[in-house]
Scaffold this motif. Sequence first.
Motif, mmCIF file in Angstrom:
data_model
loop_
_atom_site.group_PDB
_atom_site.id
_atom_site.type_symbol
_atom_site.label_atom_id
_atom_site.label_comp_id
_atom_site.label_asym_id
_atom_site.label_seq_id
_atom_site.Cartn_x
_atom_site.Cartn_y
_atom_site.Cartn_z
ATOM 1 N N TYR A 147 0.841 -1.302 0.278
ATOM 2 C CA TYR A 147 -0.108 0.156 0.144
ATOM 3 C C TYR A 147 0.954 1.168 -0.061
ATOM 4 N N VAL A 148 1.813 1.257 0.792
ATOM 5 C CA VAL A 148 2.776 2.290 0.965
ATOM 6 C C VAL A 148 3.638 2.713 -0.560
ATOM 7 N N GLU A 149 3.919 1.455 -0.974
ATOM 8 C CA GLU A 149 4.241 1.547 -2.627
ATOM 9 C C GLU A 149 3.599 2.158 -3.431
ATOM 10 N N CYS A 150 2.163 1.875 -3.456
ATOM 11 C CA CYS A 150 1.170 2.218 -4.419
ATOM 12 C C CYS A 150 1.017 3.884 -4.355
ATOM 13 N N ALA A 151 1.127 4.367 -2.718
ATOM 14 C CA ALA A 151 1.105 5.892 -2.541
ATOM 15 C C ALA A 151 2.323 6.474 -3.254
ATOM 16 N N ALA A 152 3.411 5.486 -3.334
ATOM 17 C CA ALA A 152 4.527 6.451 -3.729
ATOM 18 C C ALA A 152 4.861 6.243 -5.172
ATOM 19 N N GLN A 153 4.189 5.286 -5.931
ATOM 20 C CA GLN A 153 4.479 4.894 -7.234
ATOM 21 C C GLN A 153 3.335 5.716 -8.091
ATOM 22 N N LEU A 154 2.180 5.837 -7.509
ATOM 23 C CA LEU A 154 0.850 6.350 -8.492
ATOM 24 C C LEU A 154 0.721 7.630 -7.846
ATOM 25 N N LYS A 155 0.828 8.550 -8.777
ATOM 26 C CA LYS A 155 0.490 10.158 -8.428
ATOM 27 C C LYS A 155 -1.014 10.222 -8.228
ATOM 28 N N GLY A 156 -1.449 11.039 -7.277
ATOM 29 C CA GLY A 156 -2.590 11.574 -6.982
ATOM 30 C C GLY A 156 -3.684 10.796 -6.441
ATOM 31 N N VAL A 157 -3.218 9.666 -5.852
ATOM 32 C CA VAL A 157 -4.171 8.686 -5.090
ATOM 33 C C VAL A 157 -3.660 8.457 -3.586
ATOM 34 N N GLY A 158 -2.552 9.087 -3.450
ATOM 35 C CA GLY A 158 -2.174 8.654 -1.874
ATOM 36 C C GLY A 158 -3.496 8.835 -0.772
ATOM 37 N N SER A 159 -4.275 9.743 -0.919
ATOM 38 C CA SER A 159 -5.415 9.757 0.169
ATOM 39 C C SER A 159 -6.101 8.333 -0.292
ATOM 40 N N ASP A 160 -6.578 8.186 -1.226
ATOM 41 C CA ASP A 160 -7.422 6.754 -1.450
ATOM 42 C C ASP A 160 -6.749 5.532 -0.861
ATOM 43 N N VAL A 161 -5.231 5.597 -1.045
ATOM 44 C CA VAL A 161 -4.446 4.761 -0.383
ATOM 45 C C VAL A 161 -4.420 4.527 0.971
ATOM 46 N N LEU A 162 -4.291 5.757 1.373
ATOM 47 C CA LEU A 162 -4.403 5.812 3.033
ATOM 48 C C LEU A 162 -5.939 5.232 3.731
ATOM 49 N N ASN A 163 -6.875 5.772 3.147
ATOM 50 C CA ASN A 163 -8.261 5.260 3.363
ATOM 51 C C ASN A 163 -8.307 3.620 3.137
ATOM 52 N N LYS A 164 -7.980 3.131 2.365
ATOM 53 C CA LYS A 164 -7.932 1.527 2.121
ATOM 54 C C LYS A 164 -7.102 1.067 2.853
ATOM 55 N N LEU A 165 -5.903 1.452 3.335
ATOM 56 C CA LEU A 165 -4.867 0.898 4.236
ATOM 57 C C LEU A 165 -5.634 0.856 5.643
ATOM 58 N N ILE A 166 -6.489 1.897 5.880
ATOM 59 C CA ILE A 166 -7.192 1.948 7.326
ATOM 60 C C ILE A 166 -8.213 0.832 7.443
ATOM 61 N N LEU A 167 -8.670 0.658 6.296
ATOM 62 C CA LEU A 167 -9.781 -0.603 6.322
ATOM 63 C C LEU A 167 -9.062 -1.913 6.425
ATOM 64 N N LEU A 168 -8.077 -1.986 5.614
ATOM 65 C CA LEU A 168 -7.398 -3.346 5.963
ATOM 66 C C LEU A 168 -6.845 -3.550 7.326
ATOM 67 N N LEU A 169 -6.323 -2.476 7.999
ATOM 68 C CA LEU A 169 -5.909 -2.643 9.451
ATOM 69 C C LEU A 169 -7.219 -2.864 10.343
ATOM 70 N N GLN A 170 -8.328 -2.261 10.021
ATOM 71 C CA GLN A 170 -9.435 -2.408 10.760
ATOM 72 C C GLN A 170 -9.970 -3.961 10.695
ATOM 73 N N LEU A 171 -9.881 -4.319 9.428
ATOM 74 C CA LEU A 171 -10.250 -5.810 9.105
ATOM 75 C C LEU A 171 -9.467 -6.709 10.031
ATOM 76 N N PHE A 172 -8.087 -6.597 10.050
ATOM 77 C CA PHE A 172 -7.205 -7.438 10.729
ATOM 78 C C PHE A 172 -7.357 -7.310 12.155
ATOM 79 N N ASN A 173 -7.760 -6.319 12.690
ATOM 80 C CA ASN A 173 -8.005 -6.055 13.940
ATOM 81 C C ASN A 173 -9.609 -6.829 14.647
ATOM 82 N N SER A 174 -10.434 -6.613 14.017
ATOM 83 C CA SER A 174 -11.752 -6.856 14.184
ATOM 84 C C SER A 174 -11.910 -8.353 14.113
#
Length: 440
Positions: free
Chosen positions: A210-237
């Motif tokens: 996910y961090v690599e996606c944010a680094a390599q693809l311009k303009g989607v850093g915010s989308d990557v962050l939101n989806k990473l949050i969802l991934l972490l929430q899934l692991f926790n729950s």
Amino acid sequence: MIQIIQRLANIRKPLEASPDALREKEKNLQKNTNPDDVEADFFSGMKMYQSLLSSTCEFIHGRASQLLLVRKHNIKSLNLNELKEIAEITDDFIQKTEQLCGKKFYGLRGTLKEQVKRFLEVFHTKNLNNLKVCLESEIWKQADVPREFQDLIDGGFKRKIQPAARDGVESKISRVIFFAVHGQNGVHSGFLKFHLVGSTLILLKMISRYVECAAQLKGVGSDVLNKLILLLQLFNSRSCGLVLGAAAIQTAGLKNINVTHLALASQSLGLVISQIPVVRDALTSHLPRQHRVLLDNFNAVKGDYERHQQEIFNKLVHIIQQLAEGAMKNLVESPWAQGREQPKIKVEKGIKLLMKQTASMHNKLSSLIDEKQRDQIFRAIANVYTNTTKEYLSRLFDKGNSNVRKKVSAQVQHILSRLRSLAGLGRNACDTLEVFLEPM
């Protein structure tokens, strides 16, 4: 597809050469023509050329947009490097044609961003599904940790994870991951050590992507962050449901949820807690300044993980509480509680077994979790022993005859000696229970 985009971009070269051709033609005409007429003709030609150039670029942009839309299903199946190459070629083409025409073109740029987001959606859905499958089959057994995962932690998720083996040399394997801890002044203050399960390693690999996606693809850093949050929430729950909720008994065929399972779940949570500030830092530079407020969402995720970890600690304390209450209840309801004389005062089997189980938990936690966390848990367990012993034995001790008092004293003496022998508790643990001690 990349080759087609490149061919479209190559159209720029003859277009860029056209103004030079016009100027050359102007010089030739100046020799035999009225200067005012030449200037008027030149500016008229340039205006016509600019209009033609803009129309041509708009047409090419439109065709490129159609090409991206036609190939949208192919884009979803690309890997990150392939998509990055297409995005870079297209973005470079957009910038060069905008410089050439002196105007902005939004159509192709919007189409490109739409396709990148489509790729990200597929990428995220696949990761969610894979993580669910890994967690459902997780047996909560300690996994070996290949060297590349330690490198990932050491690099702060800013370096791409390397394959397990390179140049025919196998990766080094460890049983733990270390994380260097630094104080507020940046001075190194030690290491945290984590014992992990396989699904946690998979989560780490996903986070790095996910961090690599944010680094390599311009303009989607915010989308990557939101989806990473969802991934972490899934692991926790999901891990909460599997371990604390005991769903792993059905999903992975475990016989029960034991101390080792709880400790490894806690360690997995602890590693993520330690890495959330690191991941936040790695993503910051890939977000527009106005979107960096979204990074605060990590605080809520970290809080959820910390509460989950505390619930695991509480569960470990509750296990001992149930054992202690059961042992004490059996003791006071047995003939032992009567005032019959015994030739020799001894520690009852139930109390011996209880303290053996307590020591076993201490040994397992000592080998798996941080010393400070273990001591925190056992301070709570010491309080459980204090309260439970007083609840069940106080009345018996106060109203019993001397023989009963001596039997109670022997049980309490054994409890204190075994608890105080455990690392982290010390000689003053459960000191209020000393009122039960009598000379033997």
